[in-house]
Design a protein around this motif. Sequence first.
Motif, PDB file in Angstrom:
ATOM      1  N   PHE A 184       0.829  -1.207   0.000  1.00  0.00           N
ATOM      2  CA  PHE A 184       0.000   0.000   0.000  1.00  0.00           C
ATOM      3  C   PHE A 184       0.862   1.255   0.000  1.00  0.00           C
ATOM      4  CE2 PHE A 184      -3.475  -2.822   1.073  1.00  0.00           C
ATOM      5  CZ  PHE A 184      -4.568  -2.208   0.453  1.00  0.00           C
ATOM      6  N   ALA A 185       2.065   1.162   0.601  1.00  0.00           N
ATOM      7  CA  ALA A 185       2.979   2.310   0.570  1.00  0.00           C
ATOM      8  C   ALA A 185       3.504   2.545  -0.840  1.00  0.00           C
ATOM      9  CB  ALA A 185       4.139   2.082   1.529  1.00  0.00           C
ATOM     10  N   LEU A 186       3.739   1.457  -1.579  1.00  0.00           N
ATOM     11  CA  LEU A 186       4.238   1.579  -2.947  1.00  0.00           C
ATOM     12  C   LEU A 186       3.158   2.088  -3.895  1.00  0.00           C
ATOM     13  CD1 LEU A 186       6.363  -1.704  -3.233  1.00  0.00           C
ATOM     14  CD2 LEU A 186       7.232   0.641  -3.038  1.00  0.00           C
ATOM     15  N   SER A 187       1.947   1.514  -3.803  1.00  0.00           N
ATOM     16  CA  SER A 187       0.856   1.930  -4.697  1.00  0.00           C
ATOM     17  C   SER A 187      -0.473   1.447  -4.127  1.00  0.00           C
ATOM     18  CB  SER A 187       1.053   1.346  -6.097  1.00  0.00           C
ATOM     19  OG  SER A 187      -0.055   1.661  -6.911  1.00  0.00           O
ATOM     20  N   PRO A 188      -1.226   2.318  -3.476  1.00  0.00           N
ATOM     21  CA  PRO A 188      -2.502   1.913  -2.883  1.00  0.00           C
ATOM     22  C   PRO A 188      -3.484   1.339  -3.899  1.00  0.00           C
ATOM     23  CG  PRO A 188      -1.835   4.066  -2.076  1.00  0.00           C
ATOM     24  CD  PRO A 188      -0.902   3.726  -3.186  1.00  0.00           C
ATOM     25  N   GLN A 189      -3.583   1.963  -5.076  1.00  0.00           N
ATOM     26  CA  GLN A 189      -4.553   1.499  -6.057  1.00  0.00           C
ATOM     27  C   GLN A 189      -4.180   0.138  -6.630  1.00  0.00           C
ATOM     28  OE1 GLN A 189      -2.521   4.096  -6.298  1.00  0.00           O
ATOM     29  NE2 GLN A 189      -2.063   4.727  -8.431  1.00  0.00           N
ATOM     30  N   LEU A 190      -2.880  -0.098  -6.873  1.00  0.00           N
ATOM     31  CA  LEU A 190      -2.451  -1.405  -7.377  1.00  0.00           C
ATOM     32  C   LEU A 190      -2.592  -2.478  -6.304  1.00  0.00           C
ATOM     33  CD1 LEU A 190      -1.338  -3.007  -9.728  1.00  0.00           C
ATOM     34  CD2 LEU A 190       0.986  -2.358  -9.012  1.00  0.00           C
ATOM     35  N   ALA A 191      -2.314  -2.087  -5.054  1.00  0.00           N
ATOM     36  CA  ALA A 191      -2.456  -3.036  -3.942  1.00  0.00           C
ATOM     37  C   ALA A 191      -3.903  -3.487  -3.805  1.00  0.00           C
ATOM     38  CB  ALA A 191      -1.974  -2.404  -2.643  1.00  0.00           C
ATOM     39  N   THR A 306       9.777   0.252  -9.001  1.00  0.00           N
ATOM     40  CA  THR A 306       8.675   0.029  -8.056  1.00  0.00           C
ATOM     41  C   THR A 306       7.840  -1.167  -8.490  1.00  0.00           C
ATOM     42  OG1 THR A 306       8.602   2.409  -7.639  1.00  0.00           O
ATOM     43  CG2 THR A 306       6.714   1.121  -6.913  1.00  0.00           C
ATOM     44  N   PHE A 307       7.647  -1.286  -9.814  1.00  0.00           N
ATOM     45  CA  PHE A 307       6.917  -2.451 -10.345  1.00  0.00           C
ATOM     46  C   PHE A 307       7.647  -3.751 -10.000  1.00  0.00           C
ATOM     47  CE2 PHE A 307       6.080  -5.597 -13.636  1.00  0.00           C
ATOM     48  CZ  PHE A 307       4.696  -5.599 -13.690  1.00  0.00           C
ATOM     49  N   VAL A 308       8.977  -3.740 -10.150  1.00  0.00           N
ATOM     50  CA  VAL A 308       9.779  -4.926  -9.832  1.00  0.00           C
ATOM     51  C   VAL A 308       9.643  -5.270  -8.341  1.00  0.00           C
ATOM     52  CG1 VAL A 308      12.133  -5.829  -9.671  1.00  0.00           C
ATOM     53  CG2 VAL A 308      11.414  -4.580 -11.715  1.00  0.00           C
ATOM     54  N   SER A 309       9.757  -4.242  -7.495  1.00  0.00           N
ATOM     55  CA  SER A 309       9.602  -4.475  -6.045  1.00  0.00           C
ATOM     56  C   SER A 309       8.212  -5.024  -5.747  1.00  0.00           C
ATOM     57  CB  SER A 309       9.825  -3.177  -5.273  1.00  0.00           C
ATOM     58  OG  SER A 309      11.142  -2.718  -5.409  1.00  0.00           O
TER      59      SER A 309
END
Length: 609
Positions: A184-191, A306-309
């Motif tokens: 959620f810290a990296l991307s809330p919408q993707l999470a 970020t995508f890789v992580s």
Amino acid sequence: MAKHEKISSEGAYTKRFYYPQENAVEKPFNWSQMARLLNYLKPYTKTLVPAAVVAMLVNMIVRLSVPIIIGQYVVDTAIANRDISLLTYLIIGISVLYLANFIANRFRIRTVNVLGQRTIHDLRKELFSHVQRLSHNFFDNRSAGSILVRILNDVNSLQELFTNGIINLLMDIIMLVGIIVILFALSPQLALAVLVILPIMFYISTKLRRNIRHSWQDVRIQKSRLNSHLNESIQGVRITQSFVQEEENTQYFKGVNGSNFEKERLAMKKSAYFGPFVEMSNAIGTVILIAYGSHLIINGAFAIGTFVSFAFYLGMFWEPISRLGQIYNQLLVAMASSERIFEFLDEQPNVEEKKNAKTFNDMQGHIAFDHVKFSYDDERVALHEISIDIKPGSTVALVGHTGSGKSTIANLISRFYDPTEGKVKIDGYDLRDMKVQNLRSNISVVLQDTFIFSGSIMDNIRFGRPEANDEEVIESAKIVGAHEFILRLADGYDTEVEERGNILSAGERQLLSFARALLADPKILILDEATASIDTEAEMKIQEALRKLLNGRTAIMIAHRLSTIREADNIIVLENGRILEQGNHDELIEQEGEYYSLVKSQFEMLDEL
């Protein structure tokens, strides 16, 4: 007891067999029971548990930090800027982290294995110690096989929980929380997009939970039945062979074994459902990540690093979920087993010892029954208003037909049971006011079916008083006339005998039991049909041994063979739990009552022979 229960499988022989009534029941997850299990870790909360937790934390920190390093520093910084020097340092740093992870993981596994083994050792020790102190009625209502299952199989089934389950459960829960926070810290919408499958998974796993738990309860019950039958078959193998029932017994075992196989197969099948659901969820989450993540990258809202992580963390996310499913299965097995273990641990002896119980400092052996009534159950009274006075050092014989109450009187003297009404006293003390162990240490019981333990002859005699030296053991054997036959054995007193002493004759086993009783130096001696299975020639030796054994002791003799009790100070004739007559041999013969009839019938039988 569940009577005449049939178990069969296709083509298998079916017979009637008695089992303790055990049913799998639907219950919610018992958190208090789980807390009780965890309490067995308490002795190790200052040593092994903290060590395992520290190793676990190191392992988690490494695993949670590496994807961030790879995505944001390796991909977005070093590779994007073609900084070879930084890339080299990052590779070395990641290698060091993985080495630390390897060391911490190995230390954690070794530590939790030791923790699990010690915990299982403690639990089995407590269970065995507790069972040994339970009253006779506990063993009256359960087969030896079903008790063995609790102490061996059910305790063993908790081993995986203690060695891996608890620490892994804690680690996976923390790992999941950490991953979700990072996602959620990296991307809330993707999470939110990739984790949309979680509610469906939770619903399905909840539906499976009760069904799986019920199946594992069935497995435990069926294993108990299988072990009960195995124990009975092995102990009764001579009867089986005598009646040529090997094939029928094998077919019956096939039925029990087949039922056990089906129960376990069904439980394993249900437990295996969880894995495919996790894989399916992983696949759906990966598809959503690729589709929606690519869309965000193309639109410039998401960096490639970020995508890789994110991909790393998503892959890591399903791993603990899958393990949680396995751990949950372990918990279900552990709950099914712990219910059965705690059932035994919660069982209390019917014979309760008072907190302020007294001890016999110097027991004289004066036994008195004061209007004693006793019943094993509500349907049949075993003793009716029995009053007996047995003087110290005297020998009292109990005679009567089977079921007349003879063994019940002996059991009450040893306080294997308490009277329903009235009092049983020794030296004027109510046995309910005395310490049980102290009481029984002053009493020796010699049974018709003498139990010989596996081990040496010396150890079997010493069982009566473990601290006795070799000279005292040999002296006891000499006094009762066992010394001569022992010396004829291959290794004398060091001769190893198997369980039940099958290399010895009935008379030799009985002489060993007399030596064992004499070594214990009891104040009260109970002989329960001690000469019933002895031939006439052996009986002469047994009678001589008895005279030495009884000297100076209060003795209770239960005998069908009336020739062995002629010299008793008092003979009590029982019928249906009541005293018909009592007196010495000559007095009872003169009365020409029940005792006279019993003696006459036995001698008439001998004359016919």
